[in-house]
Motif scaffolding. Structure first.
Motif, PDB file in Angstrom:
ATOM      1  N   CYS A 133       0.872  -1.167   0.000  1.00  0.00           N
ATOM      2  CA  CYS A 133       0.000   0.000   0.000  1.00  0.00           C
ATOM      3  C   CYS A 133       0.915   1.224   0.000  1.00  0.00           C
ATOM      4  O   CYS A 133       1.602   1.496   0.989  1.00  0.00           O
ATOM      5  CB  CYS A 133      -0.920   0.004   1.225  1.00  0.00           C
ATOM      6  SG  CYS A 133      -2.031   1.436   1.307  1.00  0.00           S
ATOM      7  N   HIS A 134       0.964   1.927  -1.131  1.00  0.00           N
ATOM      8  CA  HIS A 134       1.741   3.153  -1.221  1.00  0.00           C
ATOM      9  C   HIS A 134       0.862   4.310  -0.748  1.00  0.00           C
ATOM     10  O   HIS A 134      -0.243   4.507  -1.280  1.00  0.00           O
ATOM     11  CB  HIS A 134       2.197   3.405  -2.659  1.00  0.00           C
ATOM     12  CG  HIS A 134       3.228   2.438  -3.144  1.00  0.00           C
ATOM     13  ND1 HIS A 134       4.501   2.385  -2.618  1.00  0.00           N
ATOM     14  CD2 HIS A 134       3.176   1.482  -4.111  1.00  0.00           C
ATOM     15  CE1 HIS A 134       5.193   1.447  -3.245  1.00  0.00           C
ATOM     16  NE2 HIS A 134       4.414   0.881  -4.142  1.00  0.00           N
ATOM     17  N   THR A 135       1.326   5.066   0.230  1.00  0.00           N
ATOM     18  CA  THR A 135       0.557   6.169   0.781  1.00  0.00           C
ATOM     19  C   THR A 135       1.393   7.444   0.788  1.00  0.00           C
ATOM     20  O   THR A 135       2.615   7.402   0.585  1.00  0.00           O
ATOM     21  CB  THR A 135       0.100   5.880   2.223  1.00  0.00           C
ATOM     22  OG1 THR A 135       1.175   6.167   3.135  1.00  0.00           O
ATOM     23  CG2 THR A 135      -0.319   4.430   2.401  1.00  0.00           C
ATOM     24  N   MET A 136       0.747   8.558   1.042  1.00  0.00           N
ATOM     25  CA  MET A 136       1.453   9.833   1.148  1.00  0.00           C
ATOM     26  C   MET A 136       2.392   9.859   2.351  1.00  0.00           C
ATOM     27  O   MET A 136       3.251  10.734   2.457  1.00  0.00           O
ATOM     28  CB  MET A 136       0.441  10.970   1.250  1.00  0.00           C
ATOM     29  CG  MET A 136      -0.520  10.833   2.417  1.00  0.00           C
ATOM     30  SD  MET A 136      -2.030  11.813   2.245  1.00  0.00           S
ATOM     31  CE  MET A 136      -1.425  13.446   2.597  1.00  0.00           C
ATOM     32  N   GLY A 138       4.258   7.041   3.089  1.00  0.00           N
ATOM     33  CA  GLY A 138       5.243   6.017   2.843  1.00  0.00           C
ATOM     34  C   GLY A 138       4.590   4.699   2.476  1.00  0.00           C
ATOM     35  O   GLY A 138       3.366   4.608   2.311  1.00  0.00           O
ATOM     36  N   THR A 139       5.398   3.668   2.371  1.00  0.00           N
ATOM     37  CA  THR A 139       4.955   2.368   1.880  1.00  0.00           C
ATOM     38  C   THR A 139       4.729   1.398   3.033  1.00  0.00           C
ATOM     39  O   THR A 139       5.527   1.312   3.960  1.00  0.00           O
ATOM     40  CB  THR A 139       6.003   1.785   0.926  1.00  0.00           C
ATOM     41  OG1 THR A 139       6.129   2.667  -0.200  1.00  0.00           O
ATOM     42  CG2 THR A 139       5.603   0.406   0.433  1.00  0.00           C
ATOM     43  N   LEU A 140       3.625   0.650   2.939  1.00  0.00           N
ATOM     44  CA  LEU A 140       3.301  -0.396   3.910  1.00  0.00           C
ATOM     45  C   LEU A 140       3.148  -1.710   3.163  1.00  0.00           C
ATOM     46  O   LEU A 140       2.346  -1.809   2.230  1.00  0.00           O
ATOM     47  CB  LEU A 140       2.010  -0.053   4.653  1.00  0.00           C
ATOM     48  CG  LEU A 140       2.108   1.108   5.649  1.00  0.00           C
ATOM     49  CD1 LEU A 140       0.755   1.764   5.845  1.00  0.00           C
ATOM     50  CD2 LEU A 140       2.652   0.618   6.977  1.00  0.00           C
ATOM     51  N   THR A 141       3.921  -2.713   3.558  1.00  0.00           N
ATOM     52  CA  THR A 141       3.826  -4.040   2.956  1.00  0.00           C
ATOM     53  C   THR A 141       2.881  -4.884   3.796  1.00  0.00           C
ATOM     54  O   THR A 141       3.094  -5.060   4.993  1.00  0.00           O
ATOM     55  CB  THR A 141       5.210  -4.705   2.896  1.00  0.00           C
ATOM     56  OG1 THR A 141       6.097  -3.867   2.146  1.00  0.00           O
ATOM     57  CG2 THR A 141       5.117  -6.063   2.230  1.00  0.00           C
ATOM     58  N   PHE A 142       1.829  -5.395   3.179  1.00  0.00           N
ATOM     59  CA  PHE A 142       0.831  -6.156   3.930  1.00  0.00           C
ATOM     60  C   PHE A 142       0.812  -7.609   3.473  1.00  0.00           C
ATOM     61  O   PHE A 142       1.298  -7.959   2.394  1.00  0.00           O
ATOM     62  CB  PHE A 142      -0.563  -5.535   3.772  1.00  0.00           C
ATOM     63  CG  PHE A 142      -1.099  -5.560   2.354  1.00  0.00           C
ATOM     64  CD1 PHE A 142      -1.748  -6.677   1.841  1.00  0.00           C
ATOM     65  CD2 PHE A 142      -0.946  -4.455   1.528  1.00  0.00           C
ATOM     66  CE1 PHE A 142      -2.236  -6.702   0.556  1.00  0.00           C
ATOM     67  CE2 PHE A 142      -1.425  -4.466   0.218  1.00  0.00           C
ATOM     68  CZ  PHE A 142      -2.071  -5.592  -0.268  1.00  0.00           C
ATOM     69  N   GLY A 143       0.249  -8.453   4.311  1.00  0.00           N
ATOM     70  CA  GLY A 143       0.136  -9.868   3.993  1.00  0.00           C
ATOM     71  C   GLY A 143      -0.997 -10.516   4.748  1.00  0.00           C
ATOM     72  O   GLY A 143      -1.877  -9.845   5.318  1.00  0.00           O
ATOM     73  N   HIS A 144      -0.971 -11.832   4.787  1.00  0.00           N
ATOM     74  CA  HIS A 144      -2.014 -12.659   5.383  1.00  0.00           C
ATOM     75  C   HIS A 144      -2.275 -12.266   6.838  1.00  0.00           C
ATOM     76  O   HIS A 144      -1.353 -12.168   7.640  1.00  0.00           O
ATOM     77  CB  HIS A 144      -1.554 -14.117   5.299  1.00  0.00           C
ATOM     78  CG  HIS A 144      -2.534 -15.126   5.777  1.00  0.00           C
ATOM     79  ND1 HIS A 144      -3.880 -15.089   5.479  1.00  0.00           N
ATOM     80  CD2 HIS A 144      -2.360 -16.243   6.543  1.00  0.00           C
ATOM     81  CE1 HIS A 144      -4.483 -16.122   6.031  1.00  0.00           C
ATOM     82  NE2 HIS A 144      -3.588 -16.837   6.686  1.00  0.00           N
ATOM     83  N   LYS A 145      -3.523 -11.965   7.138  1.00  0.00           N
ATOM     84  CA  LYS A 145      -4.014 -11.675   8.496  1.00  0.00           C
ATOM     85  C   LYS A 145      -3.517 -10.332   9.055  1.00  0.00           C
ATOM     86  O   LYS A 145      -3.441 -10.155  10.269  1.00  0.00           O
ATOM     87  CB  LYS A 145      -3.694 -12.822   9.452  1.00  0.00           C
ATOM     88  CG  LYS A 145      -4.368 -14.135   9.078  1.00  0.00           C
ATOM     89  CD  LYS A 145      -4.190 -15.198  10.136  1.00  0.00           C
ATOM     90  CE  LYS A 145      -2.803 -15.759  10.144  1.00  0.00           C
ATOM     91  NZ  LYS A 145      -2.673 -16.923  11.064  1.00  0.00           N
TER      92      LYS A 145
END
Length: 430
Positions: A133-136, A138-145
């Motif tokens: 998830c690229h946001t204003m 910075g970047t957040l890497t997401f995954g399962h749960k």
């Protein structure tokens, strides 16, 4: 958010000259809540964030609720929701009221634009899939749960990783043919009453907003935005903004994620449900111990694998109870749900205020002596009735309200079936 953080390049003081390498000033933006007396962050843009054009209204987002005069327990089957849309347009609202909307999304397409929810905070729980998830901020890497909390007004885009291509993953996603596989699946909760989603205040110090020792998670469990932060590009970039129950399209002459630095207490973050440390007790503990987030008039709880009650005569499943002030909605993530008839991963149960409910017949006796539960579920409790949409009715299990129609029996009378006796403890919260 409960605590201060920063990322990128910042001047030494707020509201002072801060110049780009070419000598021009960066554009400072105070991003605040509650009339600037609530949490805020200060961002520094390469370009003025006010330079937009081409605004137009695209489509309505106002849900249409049905059966508002009907009160019954419900079982909504989301296991085979047909994939459609992208991570925004693919959201199907199933239940809601004036405070919160609950939707499910099986996106079939990538996002080719950025999005800003100017109407409410979002809490996305990713059941399957991974990505960024690229946001204003910075970047957040997401995954399962993962829970992904996106505060109101945040510009972002979600990019899932490629669709899984092996059989086991396909089965986990619902058994879709490869050509119809979604990129992932998530459940979303969106505020509708201008409140914000955050940790329960009882978990936080009143003096410092630090997580207290009795809290089931803390700052170390949160994943904050990271680099890449800044995208310095010119062109035509669409940002879709949700406001006034509609989505509006705006065009930026530069990449909307052009922030070089920010600091403050208002930003998106990730919390993985497996990092929730369940609170256990000698006797059955009430649902508030599972609370993870809250906003005005609703809470979100995480029911995680845990040790069960350790009194020698404890009954691990919950006592029958009436939801006098709350509707209870549970999304079942994983585990064994044999003792709640017809419930599987991806099911949603709805128990409205005013109707007593509790363990299914046979499950109390079957639970005795059990020491551990392995189910995982996400619950939303509301203080106003939650109404279904037509989409929810299309997934409805009409037999669910009848599933309690049997008496329990004394040990010397008719015993539960072998299947009931061997069933693991499930639904130990509800």
């Amino acid at each position: 958010m409960p605590y201060y953080t920063k990322l990128g390049n910042l001047p030494a003081k707020r509201h002072v000259q801060f110049r780009r390498p070419d000598g021009a000033l960066y554009s400072e933006e105070l991003f605040g809540t509650e009339g600037f007396v609530g949490p805020t962050s200060t961002l520094y843009h390469i370009h003025p964030p006010t330079q937009v054009s081409g605004w137009k209204t695209m489509y309505s987002t106002k849900p249409e609720y049905v059966e508002q005069d009907v009160m019954r327990m419900r079982h909504t089957k989301t296991q085979h929701v047909k994939p459609h849309g992208d991570p925004v347009t693919g959201r199907t609202v199933l239940f809601g009221n004036a405070d919160v909307e609950m939707a499910v999304c099986n996106p079939a397409e990538p996002m080719d634009y950025h999005f800003k929810n100017g109407q409410g905070d979002e809490c996305l729980f990713f059941h399957y899939g991974s990505g960024v998830c690229h946001t204003m901020f910075g970047t957040l890497t997401f995954g399962h749960k993962d829970y992904l909390i996106i505060p109101k007004g945040t510009i972002y885009t979600i990019r899932f990783d490629e669709r899984p291509d092996d059989g086991s993953d396909r089965e986990a996603f619902g058994g879709y043919p490869k050509s119809e596989m979604p990129y992932g699946k998530f459940v979303s909760f969106e505020t509708c009453n201008a409140s914000h989603i955050g940790p329960p205040p009882r978990y936080l110090s009143k003096q410092t907003s630090q997580f207290l020792e009795h809290a089931p998670y803390c700052e170390r469990d949160l994943k904050l935005p990271e680099a890449p932060l800044t995208f310095d590009e010119e062109g035509d970039f669409e940002v879709r903004i949700k406001a006034r129950d509609r989505v509006h399209s705006y065009v930026y002459p530069y990449h909307p994620l052009d922030v070089v630095g920010w600091d403050g207490c208002y930003y998106p973050y990730i919390f993985n449900i497996d990092d929730f440390a369940p609170i256990v007790g000698k006797l059955h503990m009430p649902p508030p111990i599972h609370q993870t987030f809250e906003a005005h008039n609703f809470v979100i709880c995480s029911f995680c694998p845990r040790m069960l009650d350790f009194h020698p005569e404890a009954i691990p499943v919950p006592y029958n109870h009436s939801n006098i002030d709350s509707d209870e909605i549970l999304y079942y993530v994983e585990g064994n749900y044999k003792a709640r008839r017809g419930i599987t991963s991806g099911s949603i149960s709805v128990h409205p205020q005013g109707i007593p409910h509790g363990p299914h017949p046979g499950t109390v006796e079957a639970s005795l002596g059990k020491t551990f539960t392995d189910e995982l579920a996400v619950m939303c409790d509301t203080f106003r009735p939650m109404f279904p949409t037509k989409a929810a009715l299309d997934m409805d299990d009409p037999q669910y309200p009848e599933s309690w129609r049997a008496d329990h029996h004394a040990p010397g009378e008719k015993r539960p079936s072998k299947q009931e006796q061997e069933a693991p403890v499930v639904n130990t919260w509800d």
